[in-house]
Enzyme design. Structure first.
Site, PDB file in Angstrom:
ATOM      1  N   LYS A   4     -13.759  12.941  22.379  1.00  0.00           N
ATOM      2  CA  LYS A   4     -12.560  12.956  21.533  1.00  0.00           C
ATOM      3  C   LYS A   4     -11.345  12.494  22.350  1.00  0.00           C
ATOM      4  CE  LYS A   4     -14.401  17.000  19.055  1.00  0.00           C
ATOM      5  NZ  LYS A   4     -14.060  18.359  18.594  1.00  0.00           N
ATOM      6  N   TYR A  35     -15.709  14.369   9.369  1.00  0.00           N
ATOM      7  CA  TYR A  35     -15.678  15.831   9.311  1.00  0.00           C
ATOM      8  C   TYR A  35     -15.747  16.351   7.863  1.00  0.00           C
ATOM      9  CZ  TYR A  35     -14.771  16.650  14.317  1.00  0.00           C
ATOM     10  OH  TYR A  35     -14.874  16.750  15.693  1.00  0.00           O
ATOM     11  N   ARG A  76     -18.204  21.820  27.666  1.00  0.00           N
ATOM     12  CA  ARG A  76     -17.004  22.546  27.225  1.00  0.00           C
ATOM     13  C   ARG A  76     -16.717  23.744  28.125  1.00  0.00           C
ATOM     14  NH1 ARG A  76     -18.703  22.293  20.871  1.00  0.00           N
ATOM     15  NH2 ARG A  76     -17.607  20.377  20.276  1.00  0.00           N
ATOM     16  N   ASN A 126     -11.564  20.649  22.475  1.00  0.00           N
ATOM     17  CA  ASN A 126     -12.856  20.903  23.141  1.00  0.00           C
ATOM     18  C   ASN A 126     -13.590  19.626  23.548  1.00  0.00           C
ATOM     19  OD1 ASN A 126     -13.785  20.140  20.664  1.00  0.00           O
ATOM     20  ND2 ASN A 126     -14.762  22.083  20.149  1.00  0.00           N
ATOM     21  N   HIS A 144     -17.760  15.802  20.729  1.00  0.00           N
ATOM     22  CA  HIS A 144     -18.493  16.079  19.490  1.00  0.00           C
ATOM     23  C   HIS A 144     -19.962  15.732  19.694  1.00  0.00           C
ATOM     24  CE1 HIS A 144     -19.708  16.054  15.284  1.00  0.00           C
ATOM     25  NE2 HIS A 144     -20.383  14.958  15.601  1.00  0.00           N
ATOM     26  N   GLU A 202     -24.077  10.485  10.890  1.00  0.00           N
ATOM     27  CA  GLU A 202     -22.972  10.131  11.792  1.00  0.00           C
ATOM     28  C   GLU A 202     -23.231   8.809  12.517  1.00  0.00           C
ATOM     29  OE1 GLU A 202     -21.666  14.801  12.441  1.00  0.00           O
ATOM     30  OE2 GLU A 202     -22.572  13.743  14.123  1.00  0.00           O
TER      31      GLU A 202
HETATM   32  N1  UDP Z   1     -12.379  23.510  15.277  1.00  0.00           N
HETATM   33  C1  UDP Z   1     -11.108  24.052  15.352  1.00  0.00           C
HETATM   34  N2  UDP Z   1     -10.954  25.364  15.032  1.00  0.00           N
HETATM   35  C2  UDP Z   1     -11.979  26.156  14.682  1.00  0.00           C
HETATM   36  C3  UDP Z   1     -13.276  25.614  14.614  1.00  0.00           C
HETATM   37  C4  UDP Z   1     -13.444  24.277  14.911  1.00  0.00           C
HETATM   38  O1  UDP Z   1     -10.157  23.345  15.681  1.00  0.00           O
HETATM   39  O2  UDP Z   1     -11.770  27.353  14.432  1.00  0.00           O
HETATM   40  C5  UDP Z   1     -12.576  22.099  15.618  1.00  0.00           C
HETATM   41  C6  UDP Z   1     -13.226  21.923  16.978  1.00  0.00           C
HETATM   42  O3  UDP Z   1     -12.609  20.817  17.635  1.00  0.00           O
HETATM   43  C7  UDP Z   1     -14.660  21.599  16.624  1.00  0.00           C
HETATM   44  C8  UDP Z   1     -14.486  20.821  15.328  1.00  0.00           C
HETATM   45  O4  UDP Z   1     -13.419  21.486  14.671  1.00  0.00           O
HETATM   46  O5  UDP Z   1     -15.294  20.859  17.657  1.00  0.00           O
HETATM   47  C9  UDP Z   1     -15.694  20.776  14.436  1.00  0.00           C
HETATM   48  O6  UDP Z   1     -16.112  22.099  14.178  1.00  0.00           O
HETATM   49  P1  UDP Z   1     -17.647  22.491  14.215  1.00  0.00           P
HETATM   50  O7  UDP Z   1     -17.763  23.874  13.685  1.00  0.00           O
HETATM   51  O8  UDP Z   1     -18.458  21.428  13.580  1.00  0.00           O
HETATM   52  O9  UDP Z   1     -17.925  22.569  15.801  1.00  0.00           O
HETATM   53  P2  UDP Z   1     -18.771  21.612  16.765  1.00  0.00           P
HETATM   54  O10 UDP Z   1     -19.932  21.080  15.982  1.00  0.00           O
HETATM   55  O11 UDP Z   1     -17.854  20.508  17.244  1.00  0.00           O
HETATM   56  O12 UDP Z   1     -19.197  22.505  17.910  1.00  0.00           O
HETATM   57 MG    MG Z   2     -20.001  20.201  14.107  1.00  0.00          MG
END
Ligand code: UDP
Ligand code: MG
Length: 162
Positions: A20, A60, A113, A123, A126, A137
């Site tokens: 990202k 997303y 992470r 974080n 992705h 994706e």
């Molecule tokens: N995210 C956030 N706040 C939250 C949960 C998720 O900003 O409380 C963001 C975070 O950057 C995360 C992304 O949204 O990587 C996508 O969320 P997901 O639950 O799909 O997590 P990931 O698959 O990236 O671990």
């Molecule tokens: Mg995710």
């Protein structure tokens, strides 16, 4: 023997991984790529792109009801993202292990992470969360001719297939 090798190669799965804008700006591209590369996974597509907000929303779409959705899409479209496809046995699930938990406060040390990020909204990386999302994706971010199929000399050492 060639047939055996081809049959093995056909089992390999692919996952979509993106660094990202925070990871790109912080100079973590090489560090992150090296973790996938050293593990033994194979890079089959890569490009640096600044996604539009509309594109980020498509990426997303599963999260559109969440309160952080709009901030997340603004952030993903705020600068260069390094989009990649990695291939290898178990790469979807194990890629998520290499990445660590969504919230870096809960990611184990040793994960990307866990080692390199502090807060959930920044974080740095992705990774697809399952076979269906990986397929979805990959086809959102890449056209078929951008996916490069090749065999690497390391494969016989990584998988033990001659
Ligand atoms: N995210 C956030 N706040 C939250 C949960 C998720 O900003 O409380 C963001 C975070 O950057 C995360 C992304 O949204 O990587 C996508 O969320 P997901 O639950 O799909 O997590 P990931 O698959 O990236 O671990
Ligand atoms: Mg995710």
């Amino acid at each position: 023997m060639l047939q055996e090798k081809e049959a093995h190669a056909a089992e390999f799965e692919r996952t979509f991984i993106a660094i990202k804008p925070d990871g790109v700006q912080r100079g973590l591209i090489a560090e992150i790529i090296s973790r996938f590369e050293r593990k033994g996974y194979k890079l089959v597509a890569i490009k640096l792109v600044i996604p539009t907000n509309d594109f980020a929303q498509k990426h997303y779409h599963d999260l559109k009801e969440r309160p952080f959705f709009s901030g997340l899409c603004d952030f993903l479209s705020s600068g260069p993202v390094l989009a990649m496809v990695w291939e290898g046995e178990g790469v979807i699930k194990y890629g998520r292990k290499l990445i660590g938990a969504t919230d870096p406060q809960k990611s184990e040390p040793g994960t990307i992470r866990g080692d390199l990020a502090v807060v959930v909204g920044r974080n740095i990386i992705h990774g697809s969360d399952g076979p269906e999302t990986a397929e979805e994706e990959i086809s959102l971010w890449f056209s078929p001719n951008e996916l490069i199929s090749y065999s690497s000399n390391a494969e016989k050492w990584i998988y033990g297939v001659n």
